[in-house]
Design a protein around this motif. Sequence first.
Motif, PDB file in Angstrom:
ATOM      1  N   HIS A   6       0.704  -1.196   0.076  1.00  0.00           N
ATOM      2  CA  HIS A   6      -0.035   0.155   0.078  1.00  0.00           C
ATOM      3  C   HIS A   6       0.829   1.232   0.184  1.00  0.00           C
ATOM      4  O   HIS A   6       1.987   1.260   0.844  1.00  0.00           O
ATOM      5  CB  HIS A   6      -0.967   0.131   1.266  1.00  0.00           C
ATOM      6  CG  HIS A   6      -1.827   1.308   1.233  1.00  0.00           C
ATOM      7  ND1 HIS A   6      -2.776   1.228   0.426  1.00  0.00           N
ATOM      8  CD2 HIS A   6      -1.737   2.232   1.796  1.00  0.00           C
ATOM      9  CE1 HIS A   6      -3.514   2.452   0.898  1.00  0.00           C
ATOM     10  NE2 HIS A   6      -2.856   3.114   1.503  1.00  0.00           N
ATOM     11  N   THR A   8       0.137   5.482  -0.140  1.00  0.00           N
ATOM     12  CA  THR A   8      -0.826   6.517   0.086  1.00  0.00           C
ATOM     13  C   THR A   8      -0.402   7.452  -1.166  1.00  0.00           C
ATOM     14  O   THR A   8       0.741   8.000  -1.189  1.00  0.00           O
ATOM     15  CB  THR A   8      -0.923   7.342   1.319  1.00  0.00           C
ATOM     16  OG1 THR A   8      -1.471   6.186   2.109  1.00  0.00           O
ATOM     17  CG2 THR A   8      -2.031   8.538   1.101  1.00  0.00           C
ATOM     18  N   LYS A   9      -1.270   7.957  -2.029  1.00  0.00           N
ATOM     19  CA  LYS A   9      -0.905   8.879  -3.100  1.00  0.00           C
ATOM     20  C   LYS A   9      -1.158  10.203  -2.710  1.00  0.00           C
ATOM     21  O   LYS A   9      -1.746  10.519  -1.601  1.00  0.00           O
ATOM     22  CB  LYS A   9      -1.655   8.541  -4.416  1.00  0.00           C
ATOM     23  CG  LYS A   9      -1.390   7.132  -5.093  1.00  0.00           C
ATOM     24  CD  LYS A   9      -2.036   6.874  -6.382  1.00  0.00           C
ATOM     25  CE  LYS A   9      -1.508   5.489  -6.703  1.00  0.00           C
ATOM     26  NZ  LYS A   9      -1.012   5.531  -8.141  1.00  0.00           N
ATOM     27  N   GLY A  52      -5.511  16.609   3.849  1.00  0.00           N
ATOM     28  CA  GLY A  52      -4.983  15.622   4.760  1.00  0.00           C
ATOM     29  C   GLY A  52      -5.708  14.108   4.175  1.00  0.00           C
ATOM     30  O   GLY A  52      -6.183  14.049   3.112  1.00  0.00           O
ATOM     31  N   HIS A  53      -5.721  13.052   5.032  1.00  0.00           N
ATOM     32  CA  HIS A  53      -6.004  11.725   4.608  1.00  0.00           C
ATOM     33  C   HIS A  53      -7.454  11.666   4.379  1.00  0.00           C
ATOM     34  O   HIS A  53      -8.154  12.137   5.097  1.00  0.00           O
ATOM     35  CB  HIS A  53      -5.585  10.931   5.729  1.00  0.00           C
ATOM     36  CG  HIS A  53      -6.109   9.298   5.175  1.00  0.00           C
ATOM     37  ND1 HIS A  53      -6.924   8.739   5.719  1.00  0.00           N
ATOM     38  CD2 HIS A  53      -5.196   8.334   4.358  1.00  0.00           C
ATOM     39  CE1 HIS A  53      -6.907   7.558   5.125  1.00  0.00           C
ATOM     40  NE2 HIS A  53      -6.114   7.395   4.365  1.00  0.00           N
ATOM     41  N   ARG A  54      -7.674  11.106   3.144  1.00  0.00           N
ATOM     42  CA  ARG A  54      -9.159  10.769   2.759  1.00  0.00           C
ATOM     43  C   ARG A  54      -9.206   9.562   1.965  1.00  0.00           C
ATOM     44  O   ARG A  54      -7.942   9.057   1.322  1.00  0.00           O
ATOM     45  CB  ARG A  54      -9.643  11.914   1.616  1.00  0.00           C
ATOM     46  CG  ARG A  54      -9.739  13.341   2.243  1.00  0.00           C
ATOM     47  CD  ARG A  54     -10.948  13.272   3.377  1.00  0.00           C
ATOM     48  NE  ARG A  54     -11.111  14.665   3.990  1.00  0.00           N
ATOM     49  CZ  ARG A  54     -12.141  15.550   3.606  1.00  0.00           C
ATOM     50  NH1 ARG A  54     -12.996  15.040   2.714  1.00  0.00           N
ATOM     51  NH2 ARG A  54     -12.207  16.790   4.088  1.00  0.00           N
ATOM     52  N   ILE A  55     -10.216   9.002   1.872  1.00  0.00           N
ATOM     53  CA  ILE A  55     -10.629   7.812   1.255  1.00  0.00           C
ATOM     54  C   ILE A  55     -11.140   8.145  -0.379  1.00  0.00           C
ATOM     55  O   ILE A  55     -12.119   9.277  -0.192  1.00  0.00           O
ATOM     56  CB  ILE A  55     -11.618   6.903   1.545  1.00  0.00           C
ATOM     57  CG1 ILE A  55     -11.121   6.489   3.230  1.00  0.00           C
ATOM     58  CG2 ILE A  55     -12.047   5.705   1.176  1.00  0.00           C
ATOM     59  CD1 ILE A  55     -10.165   5.610   3.137  1.00  0.00           C
ATOM     60  N   SER A  59     -13.039   4.232  -4.647  1.00  0.00           N
ATOM     61  CA  SER A  59     -12.348   3.321  -3.957  1.00  0.00           C
ATOM     62  C   SER A  59     -13.161   2.026  -3.860  1.00  0.00           C
ATOM     63  O   SER A  59     -12.774   0.964  -3.825  1.00  0.00           O
ATOM     64  CB  SER A  59     -12.049   3.602  -2.517  1.00  0.00           C
ATOM     65  OG  SER A  59     -13.069   3.809  -1.746  1.00  0.00           O
ATOM     66  N   ASP A  65      -6.684   5.399  -1.297  1.00  0.00           N
ATOM     67  CA  ASP A  65      -6.801   6.641  -0.468  1.00  0.00           C
ATOM     68  C   ASP A  65      -5.735   7.618  -0.980  1.00  0.00           C
ATOM     69  O   ASP A  65      -5.065   7.210  -1.932  1.00  0.00           O
ATOM     70  CB  ASP A  65      -6.419   6.197   1.050  1.00  0.00           C
ATOM     71  CG  ASP A  65      -5.189   5.566   1.305  1.00  0.00           C
ATOM     72  OD1 ASP A  65      -4.311   5.344   0.477  1.00  0.00           O
ATOM     73  OD2 ASP A  65      -4.934   5.565   2.533  1.00  0.00           O
ATOM     74  N   TYR A  66      -5.846   8.720  -0.382  1.00  0.00           N
ATOM     75  CA  TYR A  66      -4.775   9.575  -0.785  1.00  0.00           C
ATOM     76  C   TYR A  66      -4.893  10.904   0.409  1.00  0.00           C
ATOM     77  O   TYR A  66      -5.728  11.058   1.118  1.00  0.00           O
ATOM     78  CB  TYR A  66      -4.993  10.499  -2.067  1.00  0.00           C
ATOM     79  CG  TYR A  66      -6.486  10.660  -2.350  1.00  0.00           C
ATOM     80  CD1 TYR A  66      -7.386  11.447  -1.793  1.00  0.00           C
ATOM     81  CD2 TYR A  66      -7.222  10.136  -3.733  1.00  0.00           C
ATOM     82  CE1 TYR A  66      -8.668  11.933  -2.147  1.00  0.00           C
ATOM     83  CE2 TYR A  66      -8.292  10.342  -4.049  1.00  0.00           C
ATOM     84  CZ  TYR A  66      -9.063  11.397  -3.258  1.00  0.00           C
ATOM     85  OH  TYR A  66     -10.465  11.600  -3.559  1.00  0.00           O
ATOM     86  N   GLU A  67      -3.724  11.754   0.342  1.00  0.00           N
ATOM     87  CA  GLU A  67      -3.685  12.988   0.983  1.00  0.00           C
ATOM     88  C   GLU A  67      -3.852  14.162   0.016  1.00  0.00           C
ATOM     89  O   GLU A  67      -3.500  14.313  -0.900  1.00  0.00           O
ATOM     90  CB  GLU A  67      -2.055  13.026   1.367  1.00  0.00           C
ATOM     91  CG  GLU A  67      -1.650  12.100   2.167  1.00  0.00           C
ATOM     92  CD  GLU A  67      -2.103  12.334   3.958  1.00  0.00           C
ATOM     93  OE1 GLU A  67      -2.425  13.460   4.497  1.00  0.00           O
ATOM     94  OE2 GLU A  67      -2.370  11.228   4.563  1.00  0.00           O
TER      95      GLU A  67
END
Length: 98
Positions: A6, A8-9, A52-55, A59, A65-67
């Motif tokens: 995994h 995070t993009k 910040g972090h989100r789904i 998905s 997910d991504y930032e």
Amino acid sequence: MTEADHTTKIARCYLKESETVRSWIIPRCPWCGKRHTHGGGKVTENPHDFLGHRIAHCSVGSGRDYELVELDRCEHASRVLPGPFPNAATIGSVGPST
């Protein structure tokens, strides 16, 4: 997908406001390439608290997910406005002539 696989993009976004709420617009999702929108709070709230972090909306159980990272104003303008723009030399000098 394993935890080791995994990554995070980064999803670059810009702020859009209405009279009461703000939204973070992702012009191109790093996963699917489509446009996504995430909440940016009420106009009385700091929209940067919603970065910040989100789904990812694309998905559907995939764990994508991504930032959310804000585009700077110049970068956003270059993506939104038509181009290419002529350089100043082709449209004449700017300011008083000497």
